[in-house]
Design a protein around this motif. Structure first.
Motif, PDB file in Angstrom:
ATOM      1  N   MET A  59       0.791  -1.339   0.077  1.00 55.82           N
ATOM      2  CA  MET A  59      -0.026  -0.148  -0.087  1.00 55.82           C
ATOM      3  C   MET A  59       0.889   1.116   0.055  1.00 55.82           C
ATOM      4  SD  MET A  59      -2.924   0.864   2.688  1.00 55.82           S
ATOM      5  CE  MET A  59      -3.381   2.588   3.115  1.00 55.82           C
ATOM      6  N   THR A  60       0.761   2.384  -0.776  1.00 59.89           N
ATOM      7  CA  THR A  60       1.244   3.482  -0.998  1.00 59.89           C
ATOM      8  C   THR A  60       0.878   4.439   0.113  1.00 59.89           C
ATOM      9  OG1 THR A  60       1.573   3.042  -3.323  1.00 59.89           O
ATOM     10  CG2 THR A  60       1.816   5.333  -2.498  1.00 59.89           C
ATOM     11  N   THR A  61       1.861   5.093   1.035  1.00 61.10           N
ATOM     12  CA  THR A  61       1.238   5.899   2.031  1.00 61.10           C
ATOM     13  C   THR A  61       1.481   7.397   1.294  1.00 61.10           C
ATOM     14  OG1 THR A  61       3.581   6.164   2.543  1.00 61.10           O
ATOM     15  CG2 THR A  61       2.430   4.463   3.629  1.00 61.10           C
ATOM     16  N   HIS A  62       0.884   8.341   2.114  1.00 54.53           N
ATOM     17  CA  HIS A  62       0.936   9.696   1.337  1.00 54.53           C
ATOM     18  C   HIS A  62       2.318  10.094   1.516  1.00 54.53           C
ATOM     19  CE1 HIS A  62      -3.295   9.960   3.305  1.00 54.53           C
ATOM     20  NE2 HIS A  62      -3.369  10.702   2.015  1.00 54.53           N
ATOM     21  N   HIS A  63       3.177   9.672   2.438  1.00 57.72           N
ATOM     22  CA  HIS A  63       4.504  10.075   2.110  1.00 57.72           C
ATOM     23  C   HIS A  63       5.192   9.682   0.843  1.00 57.72           C
ATOM     24  CE1 HIS A  63       8.647  11.165   3.343  1.00 57.72           C
ATOM     25  NE2 HIS A  63       9.088  10.193   3.331  1.00 57.72           N
ATOM     26  N   ASP A  64       4.931   8.351   0.600  1.00 59.00           N
ATOM     27  CA  ASP A  64       5.564   7.575  -0.614  1.00 59.00           C
ATOM     28  C   ASP A  64       4.913   8.316  -1.913  1.00 59.00           C
ATOM     29  OD1 ASP A  64       6.726   5.827   1.128  1.00 59.00           O
ATOM     30  OD2 ASP A  64       5.133   4.352   0.485  1.00 59.00           O
ATOM     31  N   ALA A 117       1.687  20.633 -14.494  1.00 57.09           N
ATOM     32  CA  ALA A 117       0.718  21.463 -13.891  1.00 57.09           C
ATOM     33  C   ALA A 117      -0.188  20.258 -13.157  1.00 57.09           C
ATOM     34  CB  ALA A 117      -0.387  22.228 -14.493  1.00 57.09           C
ATOM     35  N   ARG A 118      -0.575  19.027 -13.693  1.00 56.92           N
ATOM     36  CA  ARG A 118      -1.520  17.985 -13.334  1.00 56.92           C
ATOM     37  C   ARG A 118      -0.650  17.554 -11.968  1.00 56.92           C
ATOM     38  NH1 ARG A 118      -0.522  13.084 -13.010  1.00 56.92           N
ATOM     39  NH2 ARG A 118       0.904  12.945 -14.782  1.00 56.92           N
ATOM     40  N   ILE A 119       0.648  17.383 -12.185  1.00 61.74           N
ATOM     41  CA  ILE A 119       1.505  16.837 -11.079  1.00 61.74           C
ATOM     42  C   ILE A 119       1.643  17.686  -9.841  1.00 61.74           C
ATOM     43  CG2 ILE A 119       3.693  15.994 -10.614  1.00 61.74           C
ATOM     44  CD1 ILE A 119       4.077  14.963 -13.331  1.00 61.74           C
ATOM     45  N   GLU A 120       1.676  19.069 -10.231  1.00 58.26           N
ATOM     46  CA  GLU A 120       1.826  20.152  -9.246  1.00 58.26           C
ATOM     47  C   GLU A 120       0.381  19.993  -8.386  1.00 58.26           C
ATOM     48  OE1 GLU A 120       3.077  23.316 -11.112  1.00 58.26           O
ATOM     49  OE2 GLU A 120       5.156  22.860 -10.882  1.00 58.26           O
ATOM     50  N   ARG A 121      -0.813  19.998  -9.064  1.00 60.95           N
ATOM     51  CA  ARG A 121      -1.959  19.931  -8.398  1.00 60.95           C
ATOM     52  C   ARG A 121      -2.047  18.754  -7.598  1.00 60.95           C
ATOM     53  NH1 ARG A 121      -3.698  21.530 -13.359  1.00 60.95           N
ATOM     54  NH2 ARG A 121      -4.302  19.361 -13.900  1.00 60.95           N
ATOM     55  N   GLU A 122      -1.758  17.401  -8.057  1.00 64.79           N
ATOM     56  CA  GLU A 122      -1.790  16.170  -7.312  1.00 64.79           C
ATOM     57  C   GLU A 122      -0.966  16.233  -6.229  1.00 64.79           C
ATOM     58  OE1 GLU A 122      -1.553  11.564  -8.101  1.00 64.79           O
ATOM     59  OE2 GLU A 122      -1.153  12.703  -9.822  1.00 64.79           O
ATOM     60  N   LEU A 123       0.295  16.772  -6.236  1.00 66.41           N
ATOM     61  CA  LEU A 123       1.093  17.100  -5.133  1.00 66.41           C
ATOM     62  C   LEU A 123       0.425  17.855  -3.906  1.00 66.41           C
ATOM     63  CD1 LEU A 123       3.769  16.574  -3.656  1.00 66.41           C
ATOM     64  CD2 LEU A 123       4.445  18.334  -5.069  1.00 66.41           C
ATOM     65  N   ARG A 124      -0.206  19.174  -4.318  1.00 69.24           N
ATOM     66  CA  ARG A 124      -0.741  19.842  -3.327  1.00 69.24           C
ATOM     67  C   ARG A 124      -1.922  18.945  -2.710  1.00 69.24           C
ATOM     68  NH1 ARG A 124       0.020  23.792  -7.357  1.00 69.24           N
ATOM     69  NH2 ARG A 124      -1.663  23.581  -8.145  1.00 69.24           N
ATOM     70  N   LYS A 125      -2.745  18.267  -3.463  1.00 68.98           N
ATOM     71  CA  LYS A 125      -3.744  17.505  -2.861  1.00 68.98           C
ATOM     72  C   LYS A 125      -3.352  16.423  -1.884  1.00 68.98           C
ATOM     73  CE  LYS A 125      -7.493  14.414  -4.021  1.00 68.98           C
ATOM     74  NZ  LYS A 125      -7.393  13.775  -2.975  1.00 68.98           N
ATOM     75  N   VAL A 126      -2.165  15.766  -2.241  1.00 66.02           N
ATOM     76  CA  VAL A 126      -1.690  14.690  -1.368  1.00 66.02           C
ATOM     77  C   VAL A 126      -1.159  15.304   0.100  1.00 66.02           C
ATOM     78  CG1 VAL A 126      -0.149  12.878  -1.178  1.00 66.02           C
ATOM     79  CG2 VAL A 126      -1.402  13.211  -3.151  1.00 66.02           C
ATOM     80  N   GLU A 127      -0.493  16.479  -0.239  1.00 66.31           N
ATOM     81  CA  GLU A 127       0.131  17.118   0.736  1.00 66.31           C
ATOM     82  C   GLU A 127      -1.080  17.492   1.703  1.00 66.31           C
ATOM     83  OE1 GLU A 127       4.425  18.921  -0.832  1.00 66.31           O
ATOM     84  OE2 GLU A 127       2.429  20.044  -0.955  1.00 66.31           O
ATOM     85  N   ALA A 128      -2.114  18.236   1.276  1.00 65.53           N
ATOM     86  CA  ALA A 128      -3.245  18.684   2.115  1.00 65.53           C
ATOM     87  C   ALA A 128      -3.890  17.443   2.714  1.00 65.53           C
ATOM     88  CB  ALA A 128      -4.274  19.331   1.156  1.00 65.53           C
TER      89      ALA A 128
END
Length: 53
Positions: free
Chosen positions: A1-6, A26-37
């Motif tokens: 299972m992939t964790t948020h940190h991973d 832009a898609r990757i940056e949006r996804e990164l911000r979502k996972v961080e949130a």
């Protein structure tokens, strides 16, 4: 299972690619911000990623 940190580490690694289009970046940056949130919400803290620029 992939964790948020991973997920965060994988997305940051993807951003180092020279072959990303603006749309992909832009898609990757949006996804990164979502996972961080999501991670911050789960931990109950405010988490802001470093600006890569």
């Amino acid at each position: 299972m992939t964790t948020h940190h991973d997920q965060i580490q994988m997305l940051r690694a993807e951003l180092t690619s020279f072959y990303l289009s603006r749309r992909e970046r832009a898609r990757i940056e949006r996804e990164l911000r979502k996972v961080e949130a999501d991670l911050a919400a789960a931990a109950g803290v405010s988490y802001v990623s470093e600006d890569p620029d």
